[in-house]
Scaffold this motif. Structure first.
Motif, short mmCIF file in Angstrom:
data_model
loop_
_atom_site.label_atom_id
_atom_site.label_comp_id
_atom_site.label_asym_id
_atom_site.label_seq_id
_atom_site.Cartn_x
_atom_site.Cartn_y
_atom_site.Cartn_z
N VAL A 438 1.14 -0.96 0.88
CA VAL A 438 -0.52 0.08 0.48
C VAL A 438 0.90 1.24 0.01
O VAL A 438 2.24 1.75 0.89
N PRO A 439 0.47 2.16 -1.18
CA PRO A 439 1.59 3.23 -0.95
C PRO A 439 1.27 3.93 0.68
O PRO A 439 0.53 4.51 0.69
N LEU A 448 7.10 14.02 0.30
CA LEU A 448 7.23 14.29 -1.14
C LEU A 448 7.34 13.19 -1.86
O LEU A 448 8.27 12.44 -2.02
N GLY A 449 6.29 12.55 -2.94
CA GLY A 449 6.38 11.22 -3.28
C GLY A 449 5.74 10.10 -1.97
O GLY A 449 5.37 10.79 -1.03
N VAL A 450 5.52 9.22 -2.49
CA VAL A 450 6.06 7.93 -1.53
C VAL A 450 6.14 7.00 -1.52
O VAL A 450 6.85 6.68 -2.83
N GLU A 451 6.05 6.00 -0.63
CA GLU A 451 6.89 4.34 -0.49
C GLU A 451 5.89 3.33 -0.35
O GLU A 451 4.72 3.55 -0.85
N GLY A 456 5.23 3.23 -4.84
CA GLY A 456 6.34 3.16 -4.34
C GLY A 456 7.81 3.07 -4.89
O GLY A 456 8.93 3.70 -4.97
N LEU A 457 7.69 1.99 -5.59
CA LEU A 457 8.40 1.28 -6.86
C LEU A 457 8.90 2.24 -7.92
O LEU A 457 9.99 2.28 -8.66
#
Length: 468
Positions: A438-439, A448-451, A456-457
């Motif tokens: 799950v992001p 900033l951004g997601v994992e 995430g990849l």
């Protein structure tokens, strides 16, 4: 005293100077870490650049196998890593402590092996074929914090490796030892140079700033405070680096009037006090409806009273000390101010050394420092509200937006409130649970951004569109 090493191009690297890493429960040194310099960073980046030429061309199957091998390595050395983590970080071996963290790191590594980013066909007709390819960026610089050092290292490194990048990781000087050992274990199954580690005390040199500015690093992934994240962004600007920033949170929880206070007490406690509150996505401020306010305060206090606090090496301990003096002093300052205005339900007075008991302070207002500042420690402010619109407004009145939660016996009603919260993740009747599929990321000043997951990849890749 054990001396630890950096790993550069698959080899252990010592330094002329070292610094002691201390056990926050006792103040005793548990090991000596290498105090690296910008020259060591340059060597590590050069090794990663050279390795990228080959690693970026390896097959998807080989990269997936590498992630599985890393997961197996973590599993084989789980108890060693957990004990080392407890000694330097302070968290207990048991409960949601070091063994939990190492188990999570192993599971995350294994799940990352299953992820992929196949070629996407955007058009295939008489006018032609258009494909979207995801290509690795290059050298990834990872800067990790002291609260979950092994878990977050895996969060940073594994998707980079899985997508064909190479890595230089720098751990916090408060907790470098478990990360340095983790990288050694990774290098037992990876080609030289794919994952490298550097380390410093952040006083005689600042390798974090150097990583974010280094011209040969293509992406930086950073987990830490918002203020430091802003510095990372500024340092990365000249080279237009790709960035993933998971920054501070001041997560709000809203308790609706239809709850069973005793039923939610355990979830509220661990939402707030996991890792002694030293978690970005922990519950940091709790808004409770006036109809159930006294009952929730009582149930939460009763649950918290029974939690054993002590040295992490004691198998009976469930919570340990605050990790470092700077964070301890911040928690004490905020609690001392809150005690002047609120009602102490539990705790409130520091223990010996860096121990601070679980602290609950009721009857606070939205503008009290313990509410509007991120305490990042074992203290939870509780605020009474009458109108749900006011509770939502107060929850959103923050520069942060990492996580939030809504507590109710009516799931649909809870979801309606949840969708109005300004944060990246919202949980219903729980708080802070993250999953590798799950992001996860923040809004506003929380990042900033997601994992995690495919989203995430993808953050470790650049898009290339091929017309043909």
């Amino acid at each position: 005293m054990t001396l630890f090493y950096m790993t550069i191009n698959g080899q252990p690297v010592s330094t002329a100077g070292q610094f002691a890493v201390k056990n926050p429960a006792t103040g005793d040194a548990v090991g000596h870490a290498p105090n690296g310099s910008s020259e060591h960073l340059d060597r590590a980046v050069a090794a990663a650049r050279a390795a990228f030429v080959i690693w970026s061309q390896t097959s998807d199957k080989i990269r997936a196998r590498a992630c599985r091998d890393i997961a197996e390595q973590i599993g084989k050395h789980a108890e060693e890593l957990a004990r080392l983590l407890t000694l330097e970080q302070g968290k207990p071996l048991n409960g949601l402590g070091s063994r939990f963290e190492i188990s999570g790191a192993q599971a995350w590594a294994a799940h990352t092996a299953t992820l992929s980013l196949p070629v996407k066909v955007l058009q295939d007709d008489a006018q032609g074929r258009v494909e979207l390819h995801r290509k690795p960026i290059g050298v990834v610089g990872s800067i990790t914090p002291w609260n979950w050092p092994v878990m977050i290292a895996v969060w940073h490194v594994l998707p980079a490796v899985r997508s064909g990048n190479t890595v230089v990781i720098k751990p916090s000087p408060h907790t470098p030892l478990s990360t340095l050992r983790l990288v050694e274990l990774m290098n037992q199954v990876l080609p030289p140079g794919v994952v490298n580690s550097v380390c410093c005390d952040d006083r005689t040199s600042n390798l974090g700033a150097a990583i974010s500015a280094h011209p040969d690093i293509g992406k930086v992934v950073f987990t830490g405070s918002t203020n430091t994240g802003k510095k990372v962004m500024a340092n990365a600007a000249d080279t237009v680096k790709r960035l993933t920033l998971e920054l501070g949170g001041n997560d709000a929880g809203i308790v609706l009037p239809d709850v069973d206070p005793k039923a939610i007490a355990e979830g509220l406690f661990w939402g707030a006090f996991i890792n002694n509150g030293q978690t970005c996505a922990a519950l940091k401020r709790l808004y409770v409806h006036e109809q159930v306010y006294d009952q929730v305060c009582a149930a939460l206090t009763d649950y918290a009273k029974a939690i054993p606090v002590g040295p992490g090496t004691d198998e009976a301990s469930i919570l340990g000390p605050v990790n470092n003096a700077m964070q301890f002093d911040k928690v004490k300052r905020l609690v001392d101010a809150a005690k002047q205005k609120g009602r102490v339900l539990l705790g409130g007075a520091p223990g010996e050394g860096l121990f601070f008991p679980p602290t609950l302070i009721a009857d606070l207002s939205h503008d009290d420092p313990l509410v509007y500042e991120e305490q990042f420690g074992p203290a939870l402010p509780i605020i009474k509200y009458r109108d749900i619109e006011d509770a939502i407004r107060q929850a959103n009145d923050s520069p942060n937006g990492l996580g939030g939660s809504v507590w109710s016996s009516n799931i649909e009603q809870a979801k309606q409130v949840a969708r109005r919260l300004e944060c990246g993740s919202v949980w219903i009747n729980q708080h802070g649970a993250v999953q590798p599929n799950v992001p996860f990321g923040g809004v506003k000043s929380s990042g900033l951004g997601v994992e995690f997951g495919e989203e995430g990849l993808a953050q470790y890749t650049d898009i290339q569109v091929v017309f043909g």
